[in-house]
Structures are given as structure tokens and as C-alpha cells.
Design a protein around this motif. Structure first.
Motif, PDB file in Angstrom:
ATOM      1  N   ARG A  32     -14.291   2.683 -11.986  1.00 37.99           N
ATOM      2  CA  ARG A  32     -13.795   3.821 -11.673  1.00 37.99           C
ATOM      3  C   ARG A  32     -14.248   4.661 -10.509  1.00 37.99           C
ATOM      4  O   ARG A  32     -13.629   5.263  -9.619  1.00 37.99           O
ATOM      5  N   GLU A  33     -15.346   4.269 -10.294  1.00 40.34           N
ATOM      6  CA  GLU A  33     -16.419   5.216  -9.185  1.00 40.34           C
ATOM      7  C   GLU A  33     -16.106   4.403  -7.914  1.00 40.34           C
ATOM      8  O   GLU A  33     -16.098   3.049  -7.875  1.00 40.34           O
ATOM      9  N   GLN A  34     -15.684   5.358  -7.099  1.00 43.05           N
ATOM     10  CA  GLN A  34     -15.084   4.497  -5.597  1.00 43.05           C
ATOM     11  C   GLN A  34     -16.066   3.575  -5.127  1.00 43.05           C
ATOM     12  O   GLN A  34     -15.313   2.365  -4.666  1.00 43.05           O
ATOM     13  N   ALA A  35     -17.295   3.651  -4.836  1.00 43.85           N
ATOM     14  CA  ALA A  35     -18.193   2.980  -4.024  1.00 43.85           C
ATOM     15  C   ALA A  35     -18.084   1.493  -4.768  1.00 43.85           C
ATOM     16  O   ALA A  35     -18.174   0.321  -4.405  1.00 43.85           O
ATOM     17  N   ALA A  36     -18.383   1.433  -6.177  1.00 43.21           N
ATOM     18  CA  ALA A  36     -18.249   0.309  -6.962  1.00 43.21           C
ATOM     19  C   ALA A  36     -16.981  -0.460  -7.173  1.00 43.21           C
ATOM     20  O   ALA A  36     -16.981  -1.342  -6.822  1.00 43.21           O
ATOM     21  N   ILE A  94      -5.487  -4.319 -13.097  1.00 47.03           N
ATOM     22  CA  ILE A  94      -4.674  -3.250 -13.302  1.00 47.03           C
ATOM     23  C   ILE A  94      -5.197  -1.807 -13.140  1.00 47.03           C
ATOM     24  O   ILE A  94      -6.437  -1.953 -13.090  1.00 47.03           O
ATOM     25  N   GLU A  95      -4.556  -0.785 -13.440  1.00 47.68           N
ATOM     26  CA  GLU A  95      -5.122   0.558 -13.417  1.00 47.68           C
ATOM     27  C   GLU A  95      -4.401   1.779 -14.002  1.00 47.68           C
ATOM     28  O   GLU A  95      -3.374   1.330 -14.231  1.00 47.68           O
ATOM     29  N   THR A  96      -5.252   2.639 -14.461  1.00 47.55           N
ATOM     30  CA  THR A  96      -4.545   3.661 -15.233  1.00 47.55           C
ATOM     31  C   THR A  96      -3.525   4.255 -14.214  1.00 47.55           C
ATOM     32  O   THR A  96      -3.750   4.479 -13.025  1.00 47.55           O
ATOM     33  N   PRO A  97      -2.270   4.284 -14.662  1.00 45.53           N
ATOM     34  CA  PRO A  97      -0.948   4.802 -13.664  1.00 45.53           C
ATOM     35  C   PRO A  97      -1.384   6.045 -12.903  1.00 45.53           C
ATOM     36  O   PRO A  97      -1.109   5.948 -11.703  1.00 45.53           O
ATOM     37  N   TYR A  98      -2.156   7.040 -13.320  1.00 42.26           N
ATOM     38  CA  TYR A  98      -2.241   8.196 -12.600  1.00 42.26           C
ATOM     39  C   TYR A  98      -3.353   7.735 -11.523  1.00 42.26           C
ATOM     40  O   TYR A  98      -3.656   8.768 -10.615  1.00 42.26           O
ATOM     41  N   ARG A  99      -4.013   6.771 -11.497  1.00 43.35           N
ATOM     42  CA  ARG A  99      -5.003   6.315 -10.479  1.00 43.35           C
ATOM     43  C   ARG A  99      -4.675   5.273  -9.534  1.00 43.35           C
ATOM     44  O   ARG A  99      -5.374   4.670  -8.726  1.00 43.35           O
ATOM     45  N   ASN A 100      -3.180   4.860  -9.747  1.00 39.96           N
ATOM     46  CA  ASN A 100      -2.814   3.731  -8.854  1.00 39.96           C
ATOM     47  C   ASN A 100      -2.845   4.070  -7.267  1.00 39.96           C
ATOM     48  O   ASN A 100      -3.099   3.068  -6.668  1.00 39.96           O
ATOM     49  N   ASP A 101      -2.617   5.311  -6.935  1.00 45.46           N
ATOM     50  CA  ASP A 101      -2.595   5.384  -5.607  1.00 45.46           C
ATOM     51  C   ASP A 101      -4.060   5.374  -4.925  1.00 45.46           C
ATOM     52  O   ASP A 101      -4.305   4.857  -3.823  1.00 45.46           O
ATOM     53  N   ALA A 102      -4.852   5.931  -5.748  1.00 44.47           N
ATOM     54  CA  ALA A 102      -6.405   5.834  -5.359  1.00 44.47           C
ATOM     55  C   ALA A 102      -6.893   4.366  -5.255  1.00 44.47           C
ATOM     56  O   ALA A 102      -7.471   3.980  -4.063  1.00 44.47           O
ATOM     57  N   GLY A 133       5.303   4.336  -3.688  1.00 37.23           N
ATOM     58  CA  GLY A 133       5.123   5.502  -4.549  1.00 37.23           C
ATOM     59  C   GLY A 133       4.647   5.009  -5.923  1.00 37.23           C
ATOM     60  O   GLY A 133       5.370   4.480  -6.692  1.00 37.23           O
ATOM     61  N   LEU A 134       3.418   4.891  -6.283  1.00 35.94           N
ATOM     62  CA  LEU A 134       2.722   4.000  -7.484  1.00 35.94           C
ATOM     63  C   LEU A 134       2.372   5.167  -8.532  1.00 35.94           C
ATOM     64  O   LEU A 134       2.038   4.691  -9.683  1.00 35.94           O
TER      65      LEU A 134
END
Length: 234
Positions: free
Chosen positions: A146-150, A172-180, A222-223
Motif C-alpha cells: 500500500r505504501e507508495q515507495a514499497a 490486483i488492487e482495492t478498487p478505490y486505489r486502482n488509479d494510484a 477510468g479505473l
């Protein structure tokens, strides 16, 4: 008394359309009274959608999810050991694939309980099938950090694995974090790398597209809050 069997039952990925489920799957699910699911409310909704003939209040649904303690798994097999057949329902489409139900299946195997897998849709395999990327050698990594650097460091490692041996990388990712996550892929990986995104599978909004990262930068999809599988390949 002989033991019952454990049935691994497919569910819907997107639209609640029975066409996505085989007749064998529907018949097996409709005759069972005992179920194990990640979320009981969601499982009841599924059983209602497939027109389970038994009143929902008479159906027994135990939960097995990320919050289940290890010592709480074994009691979930009690109905099976008492001679009843039981089904596992997954939020991921297929039990045991990117799904906590694997712990119960492993225990059933250890106890000599018959396990019956029934074919159905898996978002991971549907995405890989349609990606055009290497399906002979692939790895699924679940969620990236989840942490961006990692997360970016992990993406660098996945790209190296693609370059080194051609192994396709799924995550995969939690849908609300797809764009990040999508933005981090574009910023971190080489523009020549291929990325497949598989969104809203088995729905009217389904999109599966493979392009180079250079091309994705020109047409960002749009994800946000849409179930998505990401695949990196060469």
C-alpha cells in the motif's frame, strides 16, 4: 456415519446472470443447505439470485474471511463430518483462487474429506486468456504494498522478472486505489513494457486491453472503484 463432501462453487463476477454459471454448478448449489462464505449477506444475495429452492432463513452460512482466526477454521467442517455436504462460496469467483477458502480446502484434504471443484469464472484466468501475454509462465501476486515507495520498488522487481524470464505478472488492487496503482506503473516501469487491464469482467462495461505503457500514457482509462486485474508482460 460417513462424512459429507465439500463442494467448491463458482459465483458471479459481475452481472448476476445465470448464463455465466453451468447447469452442474446451479444444480449442486441449489441442493445444499450448508455453506461457508466470505460474507454471509453477499452469499444469501447470491443464493436468492440463483433461485435456491430452500427458504433463506433455513440455510446455514458460516463465514471464513481474512478476520477468521486459524483455530476457527476446523469447526467450519463440523457439518461435513456429521455427514452433510457443504459448499464454499467465494467473493473472488472461484473458491481457493485468491480466496481464504483455501485454508478450509487444505484442512478437508488432511482429514480425507472428498473435495469436488466445479468449473466457473475466475477474473485472473479470464484476464490472462484475453491479454495476449505469456500464459505458459505466469505468477499472481495478490495485492502490492500500500505504501507508495514499497509499491514502486515491487513494480521494479516485477519488471525485472518479466525481462529476465518472460514470466507474466498478475496483481490486483482495492478498487478505490486502482488509479494510484496505475499511475505508479506508468511512472515506475519502462514505457516499452506491456500492461493489460481487465475491468468489470462479465458485465456490460467489460474492458480488456493490452497496450505498451507509452500508449497507456496517452489514453488513461477510468479505473476508480471498478474491479480490475493488472497484468505486466513483454
Amino acid at each position: 456415519m460417513s462424512t459429507g463432501s465439500l463442494y467448491l462453487l463458482p459465483t458471479f463476477l459481475g452481472d448476476r446472470d445465470q448464463r455465466f454459471l453451468s447447469q452442474r454448478s446451479l444444480e449442486a448449489t441449489r441442493r445444499l443447505k450448508y455453506f461457508v462464505a466470505e460474507d454471509a449477506k453477499s452469499a444469501r444475495s447470491f443464493l436468492k439470485a440463483i433461485q435456491h429452492p430452500m427458504p433463506l432463513q433455513e440455510i446455514v452460512i458460516a463465514e471464513l474471511n481474512e478476520h477468521t482466526l486459524p483455530e476457527a477454521v476446523a469447526p467450519l467442517l463440523r457439518p461435513v463430518l456429521d455427514g452433510h455436504d457443504c459448499g464454499i462460496i467465494s467473493e473472488a469467483g472461484l473458491p481457493g483462487i485468491a480466496d481464504p477458502g483455501a485454508a478450509l480446502v487444505r484442512l478437508a484434504q488432511q482429514k480425507g474429506i472428498r473435495v469436488h471443484p466445479i468449473a466457473g469464472s475466475s477474473s485472473l484466468f479470464l484476464a490472462l486468456m484475453a491479454s495476449g501475454l505469456n500464459g505458459q509462465s505466469f505468477r499472481f501476486h495478490g495485492y502490492l504494498p500500500r505504501e507508495q515507495a514499497a509499491r514502486r520498488q515491487r513494480l521494479i522487481e516485477l519488471e525485472k522478472e518479466v525481462r529476465r524470464n518472460g514470466t507474466t505478472q498478475l496483481f490486483i488492487e482495492t478498487p478505490y486505489r486502482n488509479d494510484a496503482l496505475f499511475d505508479d506503473i506508468l511512472r515506475t516501469c519502462d514505457p516499452s513494457l506491456l500492461l493489460c487491464i481487465a475491468v468489470d469482467l462479465e458485465t456490460e462495461q467489460e474492458l480488456v486491453q493490452t497496450s505498451s505503457l507509452a500508449d497507456w500514457k496517452k489514453k488513461k482509462p477510468g479505473l476508480h472503484k471498478r474491479p480490475c486485474v493488472f497484468i505486466l508482460g513483454a
